[in-house]
Design a protein around this motif. Structure first.
Motif, PDB file in Angstrom:
ATOM      1  N   LEU A 708       6.960 -30.448 -41.786  1.00  0.00           N
ATOM      2  CA  LEU A 708       6.174 -29.342 -42.681  1.00  0.00           C
ATOM      3  C   LEU A 708       7.219 -28.599 -43.311  1.00  0.00           C
ATOM      4  O   LEU A 708       7.605 -27.574 -43.210  1.00  0.00           O
ATOM      5  CB  LEU A 708       5.261 -28.533 -42.072  1.00  0.00           C
ATOM      6  N   GLN A 709       7.738 -29.350 -44.239  1.00  0.00           N
ATOM      7  CA  GLN A 709       9.050 -28.327 -45.624  1.00  0.00           C
ATOM      8  C   GLN A 709       7.918 -27.549 -46.330  1.00  0.00           C
ATOM      9  O   GLN A 709       7.898 -26.872 -46.420  1.00  0.00           O
ATOM     10  CB  GLN A 709      10.262 -29.793 -45.970  1.00  0.00           C
ATOM     11  N   ASP A 710       7.076 -28.264 -47.454  1.00  0.00           N
ATOM     12  CA  ASP A 710       6.836 -27.390 -48.721  1.00  0.00           C
ATOM     13  C   ASP A 710       4.742 -28.185 -48.623  1.00  0.00           C
ATOM     14  O   ASP A 710       4.365 -27.155 -48.430  1.00  0.00           O
ATOM     15  CB  ASP A 710       6.884 -28.267 -49.684  1.00  0.00           C
ATOM     16  N   GLU A 711       4.539 -29.191 -48.302  1.00  0.00           N
ATOM     17  CA  GLU A 711       3.707 -29.801 -48.272  1.00  0.00           C
ATOM     18  C   GLU A 711       3.556 -31.072 -47.402  1.00  0.00           C
ATOM     19  O   GLU A 711       3.734 -31.778 -47.448  1.00  0.00           O
ATOM     20  CB  GLU A 711       2.522 -29.601 -49.288  1.00  0.00           C
ATOM     21  N   GLU A 712       2.410 -30.959 -46.349  1.00  0.00           N
ATOM     22  CA  GLU A 712       2.025 -32.204 -45.302  1.00  0.00           C
ATOM     23  C   GLU A 712       0.302 -32.253 -45.227  1.00  0.00           C
ATOM     24  O   GLU A 712      -0.717 -31.620 -45.590  1.00  0.00           O
ATOM     25  CB  GLU A 712       2.443 -32.012 -44.145  1.00  0.00           C
ATOM     26  N   GLU A 713       0.062 -34.234 -45.452  1.00  0.00           N
ATOM     27  CA  GLU A 713      -1.322 -34.084 -45.008  1.00  0.00           C
ATOM     28  C   GLU A 713      -1.376 -34.716 -43.874  1.00  0.00           C
ATOM     29  O   GLU A 713      -0.558 -36.073 -43.904  1.00  0.00           O
ATOM     30  CB  GLU A 713      -1.331 -35.377 -46.379  1.00  0.00           C
ATOM     31  N   LEU A 714      -1.880 -34.609 -42.713  1.00  0.00           N
ATOM     32  CA  LEU A 714      -2.440 -35.093 -42.174  1.00  0.00           C
ATOM     33  C   LEU A 714      -4.015 -35.960 -41.395  1.00  0.00           C
ATOM     34  O   LEU A 714      -4.580 -35.134 -42.060  1.00  0.00           O
ATOM     35  CB  LEU A 714      -1.530 -34.621 -40.726  1.00  0.00           C
ATOM     36  N   GLU A 715      -3.725 -36.724 -40.510  1.00  0.00           N
ATOM     37  CA  GLU A 715      -5.358 -36.824 -40.049  1.00  0.00           C
ATOM     38  C   GLU A 715      -6.383 -37.307 -38.622  1.00  0.00           C
ATOM     39  O   GLU A 715      -4.914 -37.165 -37.734  1.00  0.00           O
ATOM     40  CB  GLU A 715      -5.641 -38.194 -40.996  1.00  0.00           C
ATOM     41  N   LEU A 716      -6.415 -35.958 -38.397  1.00  0.00           N
ATOM     42  CA  LEU A 716      -6.737 -36.169 -36.918  1.00  0.00           C
ATOM     43  C   LEU A 716      -8.462 -36.915 -37.129  1.00  0.00           C
ATOM     44  O   LEU A 716      -9.418 -36.939 -37.960  1.00  0.00           O
ATOM     45  CB  LEU A 716      -7.781 -34.732 -36.793  1.00  0.00           C
ATOM     46  N   LYS A 717      -8.779 -37.277 -35.857  1.00  0.00           N
ATOM     47  CA  LYS A 717     -10.394 -38.225 -35.619  1.00  0.00           C
ATOM     48  C   LYS A 717     -10.606 -38.305 -34.222  1.00  0.00           C
ATOM     49  O   LYS A 717      -9.713 -37.736 -33.544  1.00  0.00           O
ATOM     50  CB  LYS A 717      -9.864 -39.654 -35.429  1.00  0.00           C
ATOM     51  N   PHE A 718     -11.873 -37.554 -34.194  1.00  0.00           N
ATOM     52  CA  PHE A 718     -12.908 -37.596 -33.699  1.00  0.00           C
ATOM     53  C   PHE A 718     -13.939 -38.198 -33.186  1.00  0.00           C
ATOM     54  O   PHE A 718     -14.550 -38.412 -34.389  1.00  0.00           O
ATOM     55  CB  PHE A 718     -12.801 -36.165 -33.044  1.00  0.00           C
ATOM     56  N   SER A 719     -14.657 -38.426 -32.074  1.00  0.00           N
ATOM     57  CA  SER A 719     -16.067 -39.730 -32.280  1.00  0.00           C
ATOM     58  C   SER A 719     -16.446 -37.614 -31.792  1.00  0.00           C
ATOM     59  O   SER A 719     -16.983 -37.297 -31.295  1.00  0.00           O
ATOM     60  CB  SER A 719     -15.582 -39.786 -30.979  1.00  0.00           C
ATOM     61  N   ALA A 720     -18.570 -38.145 -32.943  1.00  0.00           N
ATOM     62  CA  ALA A 720     -19.409 -37.285 -33.450  1.00  0.00           C
ATOM     63  C   ALA A 720     -20.078 -37.171 -31.994  1.00  0.00           C
ATOM     64  O   ALA A 720     -19.897 -38.577 -31.377  1.00  0.00           O
ATOM     65  CB  ALA A 720     -20.249 -38.076 -34.543  1.00  0.00           C
ATOM     66  N   PRO A 721     -20.634 -37.002 -31.525  1.00  0.00           N
ATOM     67  CA  PRO A 721     -21.648 -36.619 -30.472  1.00  0.00           C
ATOM     68  C   PRO A 721     -22.543 -37.370 -30.413  1.00  0.00           C
ATOM     69  O   PRO A 721     -23.348 -37.911 -32.091  1.00  0.00           O
ATOM     70  CB  PRO A 721     -22.561 -34.922 -30.300  1.00  0.00           C
ATOM     71  N   TYR A 722     -23.182 -37.192 -29.583  1.00  0.00           N
ATOM     72  CA  TYR A 722     -24.909 -38.579 -29.361  1.00  0.00           C
ATOM     73  C   TYR A 722     -25.549 -38.011 -29.192  1.00  0.00           C
ATOM     74  O   TYR A 722     -26.917 -38.775 -30.082  1.00  0.00           O
ATOM     75  CB  TYR A 722     -24.112 -39.317 -27.902  1.00  0.00           C
ATOM     76  N   LYS A 723     -26.145 -36.432 -29.550  1.00  0.00           N
ATOM     77  CA  LYS A 723     -27.047 -35.892 -30.203  1.00  0.00           C
ATOM     78  C   LYS A 723     -27.145 -35.598 -31.436  1.00  0.00           C
ATOM     79  O   LYS A 723     -26.233 -34.478 -31.874  1.00  0.00           O
ATOM     80  CB  LYS A 723     -27.092 -35.024 -28.736  1.00  0.00           C
ATOM     81  N   PRO A 724     -28.329 -35.774 -32.239  1.00  0.00           N
ATOM     82  CA  PRO A 724     -28.080 -35.199 -33.439  1.00  0.00           C
ATOM     83  C   PRO A 724     -28.225 -34.312 -33.509  1.00  0.00           C
ATOM     84  O   PRO A 724     -29.638 -33.139 -32.176  1.00  0.00           O
ATOM     85  CB  PRO A 724     -29.563 -36.118 -33.935  1.00  0.00           C
ATOM     86  N   GLY A 725     -27.312 -32.865 -34.191  1.00  0.00           N
ATOM     87  CA  GLY A 725     -27.466 -31.380 -34.329  1.00  0.00           C
ATOM     88  C   GLY A 725     -27.004 -31.129 -35.639  1.00  0.00           C
ATOM     89  O   GLY A 725     -26.267 -31.646 -35.408  1.00  0.00           O
ATOM     90  N   ASN A 726     -26.588 -29.469 -35.525  1.00  0.00           N
ATOM     91  CA  ASN A 726     -25.525 -28.575 -35.874  1.00  0.00           C
ATOM     92  C   ASN A 726     -24.426 -27.937 -35.254  1.00  0.00           C
ATOM     93  O   ASN A 726     -24.779 -28.587 -33.954  1.00  0.00           O
ATOM     94  CB  ASN A 726     -26.476 -27.505 -36.512  1.00  0.00           C
ATOM     95  N   TYR A 727     -23.195 -28.746 -34.826  1.00  0.00           N
ATOM     96  CA  TYR A 727     -21.942 -28.552 -34.541  1.00  0.00           C
ATOM     97  C   TYR A 727     -20.875 -27.886 -35.705  1.00  0.00           C
ATOM     98  O   TYR A 727     -20.815 -27.471 -36.202  1.00  0.00           O
ATOM     99  CB  TYR A 727     -21.847 -29.656 -33.639  1.00  0.00           C
ATOM    100  N   GLN A 728     -20.527 -26.549 -34.697  1.00  0.00           N
ATOM    101  CA  GLN A 728     -19.286 -25.859 -34.923  1.00  0.00           C
ATOM    102  C   GLN A 728     -18.457 -26.360 -33.857  1.00  0.00           C
ATOM    103  O   GLN A 728     -18.150 -25.988 -33.065  1.00  0.00           O
ATOM    104  CB  GLN A 728     -20.167 -24.872 -35.542  1.00  0.00           C
ATOM    105  N   TYR A 729     -16.988 -26.911 -35.093  1.00  0.00           N
ATOM    106  CA  TYR A 729     -15.701 -26.869 -34.023  1.00  0.00           C
ATOM    107  C   TYR A 729     -14.962 -26.136 -34.837  1.00  0.00           C
ATOM    108  O   TYR A 729     -15.530 -25.296 -35.675  1.00  0.00           O
ATOM    109  CB  TYR A 729     -15.393 -28.283 -34.095  1.00  0.00           C
ATOM    110  N   SER A 730     -13.591 -25.625 -34.242  1.00  0.00           N
ATOM    111  CA  SER A 730     -12.569 -24.938 -35.087  1.00  0.00           C
ATOM    112  C   SER A 730     -10.826 -26.202 -34.864  1.00  0.00           C
ATOM    113  O   SER A 730     -11.464 -26.866 -33.889  1.00  0.00           O
ATOM    114  CB  SER A 730     -12.185 -23.910 -34.348  1.00  0.00           C
ATOM    115  N   VAL A 731     -10.543 -25.812 -36.265  1.00  0.00           N
ATOM    116  CA  VAL A 731      -9.961 -26.535 -36.423  1.00  0.00           C
ATOM    117  C   VAL A 731      -8.458 -25.116 -36.437  1.00  0.00           C
ATOM    118  O   VAL A 731      -8.500 -24.690 -36.975  1.00  0.00           O
ATOM    119  CB  VAL A 731      -9.260 -27.298 -37.512  1.00  0.00           C
ATOM    120  N   ILE A 732      -6.792 -26.680 -35.297  1.00  0.00           N
ATOM    121  CA  ILE A 732      -6.324 -24.744 -34.888  1.00  0.00           C
ATOM    122  C   ILE A 732      -5.348 -25.381 -35.230  1.00  0.00           C
ATOM    123  O   ILE A 732      -4.753 -26.109 -35.018  1.00  0.00           O
ATOM    124  CB  ILE A 732      -6.640 -24.295 -33.615  1.00  0.00           C
TER     125      ILE A 732
END
Length: 793
Positions: A708-732
C-alpha cells in the motif's frame, strides 16, 4: 626425366592420381571415403577451437543474471535517501545507527570487481569465437578448381592440368590441396563421382555422420585419465553430496519464511491449548521460540554477564514470571529474551554488553509474530473443516497484531498514542488531557486548529514544534471503501445461504499533512465568508434580526387541504352515478319505457350522455395510460439492458485486474515507519480481515497488505451463513507499526434462502425411441395450438 614423366602421367585424363606419389594424406583421404555402413563417428577437437563456444555460453549464463541481481546500488543514492529521511526520522534509533556507520563497506567493491572481470572474460571469449574459421563449408568442386559452373569438360581438364603442375607434391605443393583438386576433377569428369556429388553432396558417396565435441582433446587423453577421473570423483562424490545435504538439512529445519519448524510446532501447540491467550501469556509463548536458543541457532548467545544484568532488569520490570516451572518458559534463553522484550516495550536503558542480544531479539520478533498469526489462521481453518481442534479466539489473533504495534513503537497498549511523537513525554500529556482541549488520540491532535494546537504545545519551542508537526504530517491517514457482491451470479447483490461472498476493499493512503492543508483551506474559506458578512452588515444591505428571532427555525409550510377535500368529493360523486346506471339497467330489463318529453327524464338522458362522454374520455385516458405504460416498460427494459452491460463490463474489468495482479510483482517498500526505539528500518504494512464481533470469530483470514503506497484494491471472500436473516460483520484494517490508526467498518447484509435445484426439466427428458419422440412433438404441437386459441379469445 623420371620426374617429368611422372608429371606428364599425372596430367593425363586419368580420374585418380598415379600411385607413385600416394602419401599419408592420400591414405587419410581414402579412410574418409568409407561407406556410411560404419555408423556414427565421434571426432574430438584437437585444436580446441570449438570448446570456446561451450565456454562462451557457460560464462554468459553466469555473468548476465549475476549482474542483474548482484550489482550493488549506488551508495550515493542511498546516502541521499537517508538525508531526505533525516528531516522526519532523525530522532529514530535505526536512523542514528545507519548514519553512524563510518566509511564504506568493502563488499560492494568486491562485487563490482568480480562482475567486471567476468564481463572481460566473456568479451575475450566472444572475440576468440568470432575469429575462428568455419571449416565445415559446403563442398563445391567448381570453386575448388576455380571454374564457372557451366564450364565444359575441356576447360575443366585444362584448369586441372595447370593446378596439378602448380600444386603437385613433387613440385613442392601441398598434398591435401592437391588431393582436393584431384577429387574435384574426378567429381566433374567421372559419371559415378558426379552422380554421388549431386545426390549426397560428396563425390565419394554417402559419408558417416561425424560429431564434434566441444571439449579439448587433453580431457580424453589417456595420459590424463587418472587426473580427470579424480576430479570427477571429487565433484560428484564429495562436493555434490555436501551441497545437497546442507540444502536438505536447512530446508527440513526451516519453513518458507525462514522460521524453524520446531518454533511453528511450539506455537501451534500452545495456541491450540489456550485459545483465549492474553497479552502476558502471548509474550511468554513468543519469546520461547527456538530462534533464541543457542542449541538451535548459532546467532543466539548466552553470556556469563547475563547472571548479573538480567536479574537487575527483572527487579526494574517487576513480575516477569521467571519462576514459572512450565517448559520451555523456565529455560534461561526464554527468560532472557522475555526480559529484553519487556524492557524494550517499557523503554528501559540496556547496557552495552546486552545491546547486541537486545537488537537480535527485537529484530526477530516481528517475523515470529507474523508466524503466530499464520498458525492461528491455520488452526481456525482446520477447526472449521474438521472437529477435535480448538480454534483460537479473535482476541488472541488481535493481541498478536497489537503486540506488533507495541513492539515497533516501544509502548504498552494502555499508554497514550501521543507518545509515538518525538519530544513527547508523559509529563507533557497533562496539557493535552486538560478539560479545555481533551486531546487523547492523534486524530484529535490533527483536527485541532493551528492556533489552539500551538497554544496547547506551548512547552515546545518553535523549532521543536515544527519538528513534531513534520513527524505528525508523515503519519498515514487511510480511507476505506467497501463493496459487497456475489460474483458469477445473475443477481450479484442477492446473497443466498451458503454462497461465496466477495468483499472488494479499496484502500486510499495519504499523509496527515494533506489533512492539515484541507483544514487550512476550509478555515480560509470560513474567514472570507465572515468578512463578506461583516461588509454586508456595515453597508446596510443586510437586515439585522432581533435577538429573539436569531435562532428560531423556519416554519414549515402548511399542507393544503383542498386536494384532500376534492378527493373526498370525487369519491362521493362516483357512488350515485354508479347507482343510477344500475337502476337504468334494471328498468330496461323489466321492459319499462320512459317518456322523452319529461324534463326530469331529459335531465337523466343528459346525465347519461355526459356519463357516456366521461366513460369515453376515461377509455381514451386508459388507452393513453396503457401506451405510457408500454413506453415505461420499454424504457425499463432498456435500463435493465444497460445495467446488465455495465455489470458485465465491471466483471470483465475485475477479472483483468485480478490477472494483472497475479502477473505483477509489486515492491514491498512502501513508507518508512517513524519509530523511536526500533533498531532497523521498518516498512509500513497492514492487516485486513473480516470478523464477527459477537461470536468472537474470524470470518476471513487476515491478509497482510505489504504494497500500500497510494491506493490498493483487495478482495476478501467468505462463505455466507446457512441460516437466512440479517447479519453484521466488521471489516477491520490494523497497522502492524502504528498505534491508534486502526479502522473498523460495519458490514451489514441480508441472507436469503437459496433457490431449490429443479429435479425435472423438459430439456432433460431425452426420448429413447423414435415413437416417443413423435409423441412428444405431437403433444408440444397440441399445447401450442391451445395457447394460440386462448390468445385469440
Amino acid at each position: 626425366w623420371t620426374s617429368a614423366r611422372r608429371v606428364a602421367r599425372c596430367a593425363c585424363a586419368v580420374p585418380r592420381p598415379c600411385l607413385c606419389w600416394r602419401s599419408r594424406a592420400e591414405a587419410q583421404e581414402e579412410q574418409r571415403r568409407q561407406p556410411a555402413m560404419a555408423g556414427q563417428q565421434f571426432q574430438y577437437d584437437d585444436s580446441g577451437n570449438t570448446s570456446f563456444y561451450f565456454l562462451t555460453s557457460f560464462v554468459g549464463l553466469l555473468v548476465i543474471p549475476a549482474t542483474f541481481y548482484l550489482w550493488p546500488k549506488d551508495q550515493n543514492d542511498e546516502e541521499r535517501r537517508i538525508k531526505t529521511l533525516g528531516k522526519v526520522h532523525r530522532n529514530c534509533l535505526w536512523y542514528r545507527l545507519r548514519s553512524g556507520k563510518s566509511g564504506h563497506s568493502a563488499i560492494p567493491t568486491l562485487k563490482k570487481i568480480g562482475l567486471i572481470s567476468g564481463w572481460m572474460l566473456l568479451c575475450c571469449l566472444l572475440y576468440k569465437v568470432s575469429i575462428i574459421e568455419n571449416r565445415e563449408k559446403e563442398y563445391n568442386p567448381y570453386e575448388v578448381l576455380g571454374v564457372d559452373p557451366g564450364a565444359s569438360v575441356s576447360e575443366i581438364k585444362k584448369q586441372y592440368r595447370q593446378l596439378s603442375l602448380k600444386h603437385h607434391p613433387d613440385k613442392g605443393g601441398d598434398e591435401v590441396l592437391f588431393m582436393r583438386i584431384a577429387k574435384a576433377y574426378a567429381a566433374l569428369t567421372d559419371e559415378e563421382s558426379r552422380k554421388n556429388w549431386e545426390e549426397y553432396g560428396n563425390p565419394d558417396g554417402p559419408q558417416a555422420t561425424t560429431f564434434g565435441i566441444a571439449l579439448p582433446s587433453w580431457i580424453v587423453d589417456q595420459k590424463n585419465s587418472m587426473l580427470v577421473l579424480a576430479v570427477y570423483g571429487f565433484a560428484f562424490m564429495v562436493i555434490l553430496p555436501v551441497v545437497v545435504g546442507t540444502w536438505w538439512y536447512r530446508s527440513v529445519r526451516y519453513s518458507g519464511d525462514q522460521i524453524l519448524i520446531h518454533t511453528t510446532q511450539l506455537y501451534m501447540h500452545f495456541m491450540n491449548r489456550t485459545p483465549n491467550m492474553n497479552m502476558k501469556r502471548l509474550i511468554m509463548v513468543l519469546t520461547a521460540a527456538f530462534e533464541f536458543d543457542p542449541r538451535s541457532n548459532k546467532e543466539a548467545v548466552m553470556r556469563p554477564t547475563d547472571n548479573v544484568e538480567i536479574p537487575q532488569l527483572i527487579r526494574e520490570l517487576g513480575n516477569v514470571n521467571e519462576k514459572k516451572k512450565e517448559l520451555p518458559f523456565c529455560l534461561p534463553y526464554s527468560v532472557k529474551s522475555r526480559v529484553l522484550l519487556l524492557a524494550h516495550i517499557s523503554r528501559l536503558d540496556i547496557s552495552q554488553t546486552l545491546e547486541e542480544d537486545y537488537w537480535f531479539v527485537i529484530r526477530k520478533c516481528p517475523t515470529l509474530l507474523q508466524e503466530m498469526i499464520n498458525v492461528g489462521c491455520q488452526l481456525t481453518m482446520m477447526a472449521n473443516t474438521r472437529g477435535g481442534i480448538h480454534a483460537p479466539r479473535l482476541e488472541s489473533i488481535e493481541n498478536c497484531m497489537k503486540l506488533s504495534q507495541m513492539l515497533v513503537q516501544s509502548l504498552w497498549e494502555s499508554k497514550s498514542p501521543l507518545l509515538q511523537l518525538p519530544l513527547f513525554e508523559e509529563e507533557h500529556l497533562k496539557y493535552c488531557l486538560s478539560k479545555k482541549y481533551k486531546v487523547r488520540t492523534l486524530q484529535d491532535l490533527v483536527s485541532m486548529k493551528d492556533t489552539d494546537r500551538r497554544n496547547m504545545l506551548r512547552f515546545l519551542s518553535d523549532e521543536k514544534y515544527d519538528e513534531v508537526m513534520a513527524v505528525l504530517g508523515n503519519f498515514p491517514h487511510v480511507s476505506m471503501a467497501i463493496k459487497l457482491q456475489v460474483l458469477d451470479d445473475e443477481d450479484s447483490s442477492n446473497i443466498t445461504a451458503g454462497s461465496i461472498v466477495t468483499v472488494t476493499v479499496t484502500l486510499h493512503r495519504e499523509d496527515m499533512a494533506a489533512i492539515f492543508e484541507k483544514e487550512q483551506e476550509q478555515s480560509a474559506c470560513i474567514n472570507e465568508d465572515q468578512e463578506t458578512d461583516d461588509i454586508q452588515g456595515t453597508g446596510g444591505a443586510k437586515i439585522k434580526k432581533k435577538a429573539w428571532q436569531k435562532n428560531k427555525p423556519a416554519k414549515k409550510p402548511a399542507k393544503s387541504k383542498k386536494k384532500k377535500q376534492a378527493k373526498k368529493k370525487g369519491a362521493t360523486q362516483q357512488q350515485p352515478v354508479e347507482q343510477q346506471k344500475q337502476k337504468q339497467k334494471h328498468s330496461q330489463a323489466n321492459g319499462s319505457v320512459v317518456a322523452s318529453n319529461d324534463p326530469a327524464n331529459r335531465d337523466e338522458d343528459e346525465d347519461e350522455l355526459s356519463d357516456k362522454g366521461s366513460d369515453s374520455e376515461e377509455e381514451t385516458t386508459n388507452k393513453d395510460s396503457q401506451s405510457e405504460k408500454d413506453d415505461d416498460s420499454d424504457k425499463e427494459t432498456e435500463h435493465e439492458e444497460k445495467d446488465d452491460e455495465a455489470e458485465w463490463e465491471a466483471l470483465q474489468q475485475s477479472i483483468q485486474r485480478r490477472e494483472r495482479a497475479l502477473l505483477e510483482t509489486k515492491s514491498k517498500i512502501t513508507h518508512p515507519v517513524h519509530t523511536l526505539y526500533f533498531p532497523e528500518e521498518k516498512q509500513e504494512w497492514w492487516w485486513l480481515y473480516i470478523a464477527d464481533r459477537k461470536e468472537h470469530a474470524l470470518i476471513s483470514m487476515p491478509y497482510h497488505v505489504c504494497t500500500l503506497q497510494d491506493e490498493e484494491e483487495l478482495e476478501l471472500k467468505f462463505s455466507a451463513p446457512y441460516k437466512p436473516g440479517n447479519y453484521q460483520y466488521s471489516v477491520i484494517l490494523r497497522s502492524d507499526s502504528y498505534m491508534g490508526l486502526d479502522l473498523i467498518r460495519p458490514l451489514k447484509f441480508e441472507v436469503q434462502e437459496a433457490k431449490q435445484v429443479p429435479e425435472t426439466h423438459p430439456q432433460w427428458d431425452i426420448p429413447e425411441t423414435e415413437e416417443e419422440e413423435e409423441d412428444q412433438e405431437d403433444s408440444e404441437g397440441i399445447e401450442d395450438s391451445e395457447e394460440e386459441e386462448e390468445d385469440n379469445d
